[in-house]
Design a protein around this motif. Structure first.
Motif, PDB file in Angstrom:
ATOM      1  N   GLU A  11       1.058   2.709 -15.562  1.00 17.26           N
ATOM      2  CA  GLU A  11       1.009   1.538 -16.171  1.00 17.26           C
ATOM      3  C   GLU A  11       2.216   1.118 -16.803  1.00 17.26           C
ATOM      4  OE1 GLU A  11      -0.733   4.262 -19.338  1.00 17.26           O
ATOM      5  OE2 GLU A  11      -0.972   3.780 -17.178  1.00 17.26           O
ATOM      6  N   HIS A  12       3.166   2.302 -17.207  1.00 18.12           N
ATOM      7  CA  HIS A  12       4.425   1.989 -18.041  1.00 18.12           C
ATOM      8  C   HIS A  12       5.593   1.204 -16.620  1.00 18.12           C
ATOM      9  CE1 HIS A  12       3.279   3.571 -21.611  1.00 18.12           C
ATOM     10  NE2 HIS A  12       2.764   4.683 -20.900  1.00 18.12           N
ATOM     11  N   PHE A  13       5.180   1.318 -15.594  1.00 19.83           N
ATOM     12  CA  PHE A  13       5.938   0.654 -14.434  1.00 19.83           C
ATOM     13  C   PHE A  13       6.359  -0.456 -14.920  1.00 19.83           C
ATOM     14  CE2 PHE A  13       6.096  -1.779 -10.749  1.00 19.83           C
ATOM     15  CZ  PHE A  13       7.543  -1.367 -10.165  1.00 19.83           C
ATOM     16  N   PHE A  14       4.987  -1.395 -15.165  1.00 21.18           N
ATOM     17  CA  PHE A  14       5.248  -2.803 -15.406  1.00 21.18           C
ATOM     18  C   PHE A  14       5.863  -3.214 -16.684  1.00 21.18           C
ATOM     19  CE2 PHE A  14       1.826  -1.958 -12.757  1.00 21.18           C
ATOM     20  CZ  PHE A  14       2.036  -2.620 -11.609  1.00 21.18           C
ATOM     21  N   GLU A  15       6.199  -2.270 -17.630  1.00 24.97           N
ATOM     22  CA  GLU A  15       6.785  -2.348 -18.973  1.00 24.97           C
ATOM     23  C   GLU A  15       8.423  -2.504 -18.591  1.00 24.97           C
ATOM     24  OE1 GLU A  15       6.070   0.785 -21.851  1.00 24.97           O
ATOM     25  OE2 GLU A  15       3.944   0.067 -21.583  1.00 24.97           O
ATOM     26  N   SER A  16       8.830  -1.974 -17.086  1.00 22.50           N
ATOM     27  CA  SER A  16      10.137  -1.803 -16.777  1.00 22.50           C
ATOM     28  C   SER A  16      10.634  -2.914 -15.938  1.00 22.50           C
ATOM     29  CB  SER A  16      10.512  -0.525 -16.235  1.00 22.50           C
ATOM     30  OG  SER A  16      10.376   0.627 -16.960  1.00 22.50           O
ATOM     31  N   ILE A  17       9.465  -3.959 -15.762  1.00 16.26           N
ATOM     32  CA  ILE A  17       9.956  -5.320 -15.111  1.00 16.26           C
ATOM     33  C   ILE A  17      10.547  -6.189 -16.379  1.00 16.26           C
ATOM     34  CG2 ILE A  17       9.282  -7.125 -13.536  1.00 16.26           C
ATOM     35  CD1 ILE A  17       7.395  -5.208 -12.459  1.00 16.26           C
ATOM     36  N   ASP A  21       0.894  -1.269   0.010  1.00 16.31           N
ATOM     37  CA  ASP A  21      -0.098  -0.115   0.199  1.00 16.31           C
ATOM     38  C   ASP A  21       0.881   1.238   0.060  1.00 16.31           C
ATOM     39  OD1 ASP A  21      -2.503  -1.388   0.146  1.00 16.31           O
ATOM     40  OD2 ASP A  21      -2.605  -1.153   2.211  1.00 16.31           O
ATOM     41  N   TYR A  22       0.405   2.195  -0.787  1.00 17.28           N
ATOM     42  CA  TYR A  22       1.127   3.666  -0.822  1.00 17.28           C
ATOM     43  C   TYR A  22       2.171   3.682  -1.541  1.00 17.28           C
ATOM     44  CZ  TYR A  22      -2.548   4.289   2.916  1.00 17.28           C
ATOM     45  OH  TYR A  22      -3.826   4.223   3.469  1.00 17.28           O
ATOM     46  N   SER A  23       2.842   2.690  -2.013  1.00  9.50           N
ATOM     47  CA  SER A  23       4.032   2.693  -2.935  1.00  9.50           C
ATOM     48  C   SER A  23       3.773   3.428  -4.186  1.00  9.50           C
ATOM     49  CB  SER A  23       4.639   1.507  -2.960  1.00  9.50           C
ATOM     50  OG  SER A  23       5.440   1.095  -1.765  1.00  9.50           O
ATOM     51  N   TYR A  24       4.197   4.392  -4.559  1.00  9.58           N
ATOM     52  CA  TYR A  24       3.752   4.971  -5.814  1.00  9.58           C
ATOM     53  C   TYR A  24       5.035   5.154  -6.766  1.00  9.58           C
ATOM     54  CZ  TYR A  24       6.376   9.615  -4.639  1.00  9.58           C
ATOM     55  OH  TYR A  24       7.496  10.390  -4.221  1.00  9.58           O
ATOM     56  N   TYR A  25       4.571   5.216  -8.312  1.00 12.55           N
ATOM     57  CA  TYR A  25       5.594   5.388  -9.251  1.00 12.55           C
ATOM     58  C   TYR A  25       5.099   6.795  -9.920  1.00 12.55           C
ATOM     59  CZ  TYR A  25       7.785   4.248 -13.630  1.00 12.55           C
ATOM     60  OH  TYR A  25       8.591   4.514 -14.902  1.00 12.55           O
ATOM     61  N   ASP A  26       6.232   7.676 -10.139  1.00 10.87           N
ATOM     62  CA  ASP A  26       6.053   9.057 -10.748  1.00 10.87           C
ATOM     63  C   ASP A  26       6.463   8.793 -12.282  1.00 10.87           C
ATOM     64  OD1 ASP A  26       6.180  11.541 -11.346  1.00 10.87           O
ATOM     65  OD2 ASP A  26       7.117  12.183  -9.540  1.00 10.87           O
ATOM     66  N   ASP A  27       5.545   8.892 -13.243  1.00  9.83           N
ATOM     67  CA  ASP A  27       5.834   8.963 -14.537  1.00  9.83           C
ATOM     68  C   ASP A  27       5.050   9.604 -15.214  1.00  9.83           C
ATOM     69  OD1 ASP A  27       6.446   8.435 -17.251  1.00  9.83           O
ATOM     70  OD2 ASP A  27       6.811   6.175 -16.824  1.00  9.83           O
ATOM     71  N   PRO A  28       5.033  10.682 -15.991  1.00  8.39           N
ATOM     72  CA  PRO A  28       4.076  11.512 -16.726  1.00  8.39           C
ATOM     73  C   PRO A  28       3.488  10.647 -17.916  1.00  8.39           C
ATOM     74  CG  PRO A  28       6.458  12.565 -17.160  1.00  8.39           C
ATOM     75  CD  PRO A  28       6.400  11.504 -16.119  1.00  8.39           C
ATOM     76  N   ASP A  29       4.125   9.567 -18.225  1.00 10.75           N
ATOM     77  CA  ASP A  29       3.284   9.053 -19.202  1.00 10.75           C
ATOM     78  C   ASP A  29       2.321   7.863 -18.810  1.00 10.75           C
ATOM     79  OD1 ASP A  29       4.943  10.061 -21.307  1.00 10.75           O
ATOM     80  OD2 ASP A  29       6.536   8.711 -21.166  1.00 10.75           O
TER      81      ASP A  29
END
Length: 209
Positions: free
Chosen positions: A45-51, A34-42
């Motif tokens: 959902e692009h977070f998972f492309e980086s795994i 919970d509460y963990s965030y990703y900062d990406d203006p795009d």
């Protein structure tokens, strides 16, 4: 007020590039607190492309704790990106079939498969890379563009390629007390009520709750 709800995708009004990423996760081998965030203006959902190289048949997990701050272009390289290092060849013959099936390295020569574990309250800077099977302790900071190739203990400041320990954030006795308190495991209401002590480094108050 007990703070934003952890199931809110975009917790900052008018700032959609910051998202609580567990709400986008559909992979059972990716566990996000919970509460963990990703900062990406795009878009989050692009977070998972980086795994990268995260294959179901390997079974390794990416585990990210609560209250983590993850900057844009952070990359997690998973165990599927490893090749056998102790064989005479690192080339993965067997994946191509067509008569090369016998080229599976012996288990003793294969790379070790370990989960990648990011503790609670970890800040990962812009364009950092986390290598397979790494563990980063609670409260640590990973500098921008770092390449993390090994484990680091809680409350480490690490940076570089390969990343090295720059310093510990606090004295050992303070770190031990913070790990005992483990405020990130509290209910959100308790965190909200004690934010001044958390951000103000009032260890005495936190230790006596």
């Amino acid at each position: 007020m007990n703070g934003p709800h952890p199931d809110t995708k975009h917790p900052v009004e008018g700032f959609p590039q910051v998202s609580f990423i567990k709400n986008y996760c559909t992979d059972p081998n990716v566990i996000i607190g919970d509460y963990s965030y990703y900062d990406d203006p795009d878009g989050a959902e692009h977070f998972f492309e980086s795994i990268l190289y995260h294959f179901d048949f390997i079974g390794d997990k990416l585990i990210i704790g609560r209250y983590c701050a993850i900057a844009r272009r952070t990359t997690f390289i998973m165990n599927g990106g490893n090749h056998a290092l102790d064989s005479f060849s690192t080339y993965p013959f067997f994946i191509f079939g067509s008569g090369w099936e016998s080229g599976v390295p012996a288990e003793s020569l294969s790379a070790e498969v370990k989960d990648t574990c990011i503790g609670n309250d970890v800040w990962i800077g812009y364009d950092a890379t986390i290598m397979p099977g790494v563990s980063i302790g609670h409260g640590s900071i990973v500098g921008a563009k770092s390449v993390v190739t090994k484990d680091f203990p809680p409350y480490s400041v690490i940076a570089g390629n390969p990343a090295r320990l720059i310093r510990r954030r606090f004295d050992e006795d303070v770190i031990a007390e913070l790990l005992k308190i483990a405020w990130w495991d509290w209910e959100p209401e308790k965190v909200t009520c004690n934010l001044k002590a958390i951000v103000g480094c009032d260890l005495e108050v936190l230790a006596n709750l």
